[in-house]
Design an enzyme around this catalytic site. Structure first.
Site, PDB file in Angstrom:
ATOM      1  N   HIS A   1     -33.677  47.247  72.689  1.00 13.94           N
ATOM      2  CA  HIS A   1     -32.497  47.039  71.853  1.00 13.94           C
ATOM      3  C   HIS A   1     -32.754  45.842  70.938  1.00 13.94           C
ATOM      4  O   HIS A   1     -33.321  44.837  71.360  1.00 13.94           O
ATOM      5  CB  HIS A   1     -31.266  46.787  72.715  1.00 13.94           C
ATOM      6  CG  HIS A   1     -30.066  46.495  71.879  1.00 13.94           C
ATOM      7  ND1 HIS A   1     -29.598  47.393  70.952  1.00 13.94           N
ATOM      8  CD2 HIS A   1     -29.288  45.400  71.781  1.00 13.94           C
ATOM      9  CE1 HIS A   1     -28.571  46.866  70.331  1.00 13.94           C
ATOM     10  NE2 HIS A   1     -28.362  45.650  70.808  1.00 13.94           N
TER      11      HIS A   1
ATOM     12  N   CYS B   1     -24.102  48.461  73.122  1.00 15.35           N
ATOM     13  CA  CYS B   1     -25.521  48.528  72.756  1.00 15.35           C
ATOM     14  C   CYS B   1     -26.338  49.392  73.706  1.00 15.35           C
ATOM     15  O   CYS B   1     -27.432  49.826  73.372  1.00 15.35           O
ATOM     16  CB  CYS B   1     -26.105  47.116  72.684  1.00 15.35           C
ATOM     17  SG  CYS B   1     -25.304  46.133  71.419  1.00 15.35           S
TER      18      CYS B   1
ATOM     19  N   ASN C   1     -28.634  44.317  64.227  1.00 11.01           N
ATOM     20  CA  ASN C   1     -28.227  44.979  65.466  1.00 11.01           C
ATOM     21  C   ASN C   1     -27.249  46.102  65.106  1.00 11.01           C
ATOM     22  O   ASN C   1     -26.128  45.830  64.690  1.00 11.01           O
ATOM     23  CB  ASN C   1     -27.566  43.935  66.382  1.00 11.01           C
ATOM     24  CG  ASN C   1     -27.106  44.519  67.704  1.00 11.01           C
ATOM     25  OD1 ASN C   1     -27.129  45.733  67.905  1.00 11.01           O
ATOM     26  ND2 ASN C   1     -26.663  43.653  68.601  1.00 11.01           N
TER      27      ASN C   1
HETATM   28  C1  LIG Z   1     -25.542  34.517  68.133  1.00  7.70           C
HETATM   29  C2  LIG Z   1     -26.856  33.760  68.262  1.00  7.70           C
HETATM   30  C3  LIG Z   1     -27.827  34.219  67.219  1.00  7.70           C
HETATM   31  C4  LIG Z   1     -26.567  32.276  68.025  1.00  7.70           C
HETATM   32  O1  LIG Z   1     -27.751  31.548  68.183  1.00  7.70           O
HETATM   33  P1  LIG Z   1     -27.800  30.250  69.104  1.00  7.70           P
HETATM   34  O2  LIG Z   1     -29.142  29.688  68.965  1.00  7.70           O
HETATM   35  O3  LIG Z   1     -27.313  30.636  70.461  1.00  7.70           O
HETATM   36  O4  LIG Z   1     -26.767  29.338  68.373  1.00  7.70           O
HETATM   37  P2  LIG Z   1     -25.483  28.630  68.983  1.00  7.70           P
HETATM   38  O5  LIG Z   1     -24.396  29.636  69.191  1.00  7.70           O
HETATM   39  O6  LIG Z   1     -25.911  27.772  70.136  1.00  7.70           O
HETATM   40  O7  LIG Z   1     -25.112  27.720  67.787  1.00  7.70           O
HETATM   41  C5  LIG Z   1     -25.940  26.626  67.377  1.00  7.70           C
HETATM   42  C6  LIG Z   1     -25.317  26.022  66.139  1.00  7.70           C
HETATM   43  O8  LIG Z   1     -25.491  26.939  65.051  1.00  7.70           O
HETATM   44  C7  LIG Z   1     -24.236  27.194  64.452  1.00  7.70           C
HETATM   45  N1  LIG Z   1     -24.227  28.554  63.939  1.00  7.70           N
HETATM   46  C8  LIG Z   1     -23.770  29.684  64.538  1.00  7.70           C
HETATM   47  N2  LIG Z   1     -23.938  30.720  63.729  1.00  7.70           N
HETATM   48  C9  LIG Z   1     -24.515  30.254  62.612  1.00  7.70           C
HETATM   49  C10 LIG Z   1     -24.916  30.846  61.413  1.00  7.70           C
HETATM   50  N3  LIG Z   1     -24.779  32.159  61.171  1.00  7.70           N
HETATM   51  N4  LIG Z   1     -25.485  30.062  60.473  1.00  7.70           N
HETATM   52  C11 LIG Z   1     -25.635  28.754  60.658  1.00  7.70           C
HETATM   53  N5  LIG Z   1     -25.248  28.116  61.771  1.00  7.70           N
HETATM   54  C12 LIG Z   1     -24.699  28.868  62.734  1.00  7.70           C
HETATM   55  C13 LIG Z   1     -23.221  26.995  65.548  1.00  7.70           C
HETATM   56  O9  LIG Z   1     -21.946  26.737  65.031  1.00  7.70           O
HETATM   57  C14 LIG Z   1     -23.810  25.803  66.265  1.00  7.70           C
HETATM   58  O10 LIG Z   1     -23.494  24.644  65.549  1.00  7.70           O
HETATM   59  P3  LIG Z   1     -23.040  23.332  66.329  1.00  7.70           P
HETATM   60  O11 LIG Z   1     -24.222  22.976  67.189  1.00  7.70           O
HETATM   61  O12 LIG Z   1     -22.752  22.396  65.218  1.00  7.70           O
HETATM   62  O13 LIG Z   1     -21.852  23.744  67.123  1.00  7.70           O
HETATM   63  C15 LIG Z   1     -27.465  33.917  69.667  1.00  7.70           C
HETATM   64  O14 LIG Z   1     -26.667  33.262  70.603  1.00  7.70           O
HETATM   65  C16 LIG Z   1     -27.611  35.331  70.071  1.00  7.70           C
HETATM   66  O15 LIG Z   1     -28.431  36.044  69.545  1.00  7.70           O
HETATM   67  N6  LIG Z   1     -26.848  35.758  71.078  1.00  7.70           N
HETATM   68  C17 LIG Z   1     -26.941  37.097  71.572  1.00  7.70           C
HETATM   69  C18 LIG Z   1     -26.255  37.989  70.605  1.00  7.70           C
HETATM   70  C19 LIG Z   1     -26.350  39.406  70.987  1.00  7.70           C
HETATM   71  O16 LIG Z   1     -27.339  39.821  71.534  1.00  7.70           O
HETATM   72  N7  LIG Z   1     -25.293  40.156  70.695  1.00  7.70           N
HETATM   73  C20 LIG Z   1     -25.245  41.543  70.849  1.00  7.70           C
HETATM   74  C21 LIG Z   1     -25.281  41.943  72.243  1.00  7.70           C
HETATM   75  S1  LIG Z   1     -26.171  43.340  72.379  1.00  7.70           S
END
Ligand SMILES: CC(C)(COP(=O)(O)OP(=O)(O)OC[C@H]1O[C@@H](n2cnc3c(N)ncnc32)[C@H](O)[C@@H]1OP(=O)(O)O)[C@@H](O)C(=O)NCCC(=O)NCCS
Length: 337
Positions: A262, A120, A292
């Site tokens: 980003h 990224c 993204n």
């Molecule tokens: C990926 C991201 C959106 C997930 O959001 P989050 O709030 O951290 O969610 P979590 O990973 O803690 O998951 C919370 C719950 O939602 C669930 N979940 C994950 N993806 C899901 C989806 N697409 N839809 C529904 N539920 C989802 C998980 O399984 C978890 O369930 P559980 O509590 O029963 O285990 C977030 O972590 C994020 O944006 N991370 C950075 C990603 C990023 O920047 N990537 C590129 C780098 S440049």
């Protein structure tokens, strides 16, 4: 021995072009593919839809389109281009470099080039590399492209990653500013923290795990992400690199006219702009439309800022990225046109 002048020039962006495939993948589409909901995706990421390339469309196809669009808006012809840098983690092939494919597609017969892999942060790093060649006078210009076809490396059965990424990107032309002109690059901070590598990676197909039936069965050819680890690092790091680059140049968040962050997660951007004390209307946010796009995000964001007329000559622009690696960076420049 040939003598070189030691006086550095100031590099500026003189044109932007973007290329995003027309196909859309909406949250409603994803609801039919994995266990997720529009509400969850919107609340947790801010993404409403992503653009997805048709089968057979590769990074060099979109990169060529973006490059031609940037050239059209500049005073340069393809044969004037001296250097091509393609930031991507989804090259058409491992070799040759995508920059070579773009070079021949656009007819840049005097250019050399290479690909740059920083996920990224790719476009930001490529922009600085191009700027250094222009600043030293080694080249009159550089064509810098950030482009990814993320759909080629995403597992559409993994709801943790497939809701986030989209395809597309853009190109920038970098040239030297005129003597005494107060536009162009001001400063940058780039950092890597390789200890974050396992949190966001594509383990298969490289020299560590060459492709076999087994690596494919284990889905090692897809992006694997520990979302929370990336989120924690990104929220802290983006605000941190931005505040340091602003402070060491005597600026505060309030001095920034246009923030080009980003687009990984709207919550990461909001946290950074709040911590920088930056009014919310300075941030360019288009994650709802594109998701993204990895190395493609920053040039698409610049294109959005230009289309929405939120960028004008002399504006102080702050770029910020965090990505796989972990790579991160922030850069300051004065917009040139
Ligand atoms: C990926 C991201 C959106 C997930 O959001 P989050 O709030 O951290 O969610 P979590 O990973 O803690 O998951 C919370 C719950 O939602 C669930 N979940 C994950 N993806 C899901 C989806 N697409 N839809 C529904 N539920 C989802 C998980 O399984 C978890 O369930 P559980 O509590 O029963 O285990 C977030 O972590 C994020 O944006 N991370 C950075 C990603 C990023 O920047 N990537 C590129 C780098 S440049």
């Amino acid at each position: 021995m040939k003598s070189h002048s030691t006086k550095l020039k100031r590099a500026k962006i003189t044109a932007i072009g973007s290329a995003v495939p027309p196909g859309l993948l909406t949250n409603a589409d994803l609801e039919r593919m994995v266990e997720t909901s529009d509400q969850w995706i919107m609340e947790r990421t801010g993404i409403r839809q992503r653009h997805i390339a048709d089968k057979g469309v590769a990074t060099s196809d979109l990169a060529t389109q973006a490059a031609l669009s940037a050239l059209e808006k500049s005073k340069l012809k393809p044969s004037d281009i001296e250097l091509i840098i393609v930031a991507t983690i989804t090259p058409d092939m491992i070799l040759p470099a995508t920059a070579c494919l773009v070079q021949t597609n656009i007819g840049a017969d005097k250019a050399w080039g290479f690909d740059l892999s920083a996920a990224c942060s790719g476009f930001l790093y490529a922009m600085q590399v191009g700027a250094q060649f222009v600043a030293t006078g080694a080249h009159k210009n550089a064509l810098v492209i950030g482009m990814d076809v993320m759909s080629s490396i995403i597992d559409y059965e993994d709801r943790k990653t497939c809701v986030i990424f989209g395809d597309g990107g853009g190109a920038a032309i970098i040239e030297a500013a005129d003597e005494g002109e107060d536009v162009g690059m001001i400063d940058f901070i780039h950092e890597v923290d390789g200890s974050g590598g396992p949190a966001l990676c594509l383990p298969g197909g490289g020299s560590r795990n060459p492709t076999t039936h087994d690596t494919v069965d284990k889905k090692l050819h897809y992006v694997h992400q520990d979302g929370q680890a990336v989120f924690k690092f990104a929220t802290r790091k983006m605000a941190d690199v931005c505040s340091r680059v602003l402070e060491r140049n005597g600026y505060t968040g309030n001095d920034v006219d246009c923030f080009i962050p980003h687009q990984a997660n709207k919550r990461i951007i909001d946290y950074a702009s709040e911590r920088l004390g930056m009014p919310a209307d300075r941030s360019i946010i288009n994650i709802d439309q594109f998701g993204n796009t990895t190395a493609g995000t920053l040039p698409i964001c610049l294109q959005t800022a230009l289309e929405e007329k939120r960028l004008k000559k002399g504006d102080l622009v702050l770029f910020a990225t965090v990505g796989a690696g972990f790579t991160s960076g922030a850069a300051l420049l004065r917009w040139a046109y």
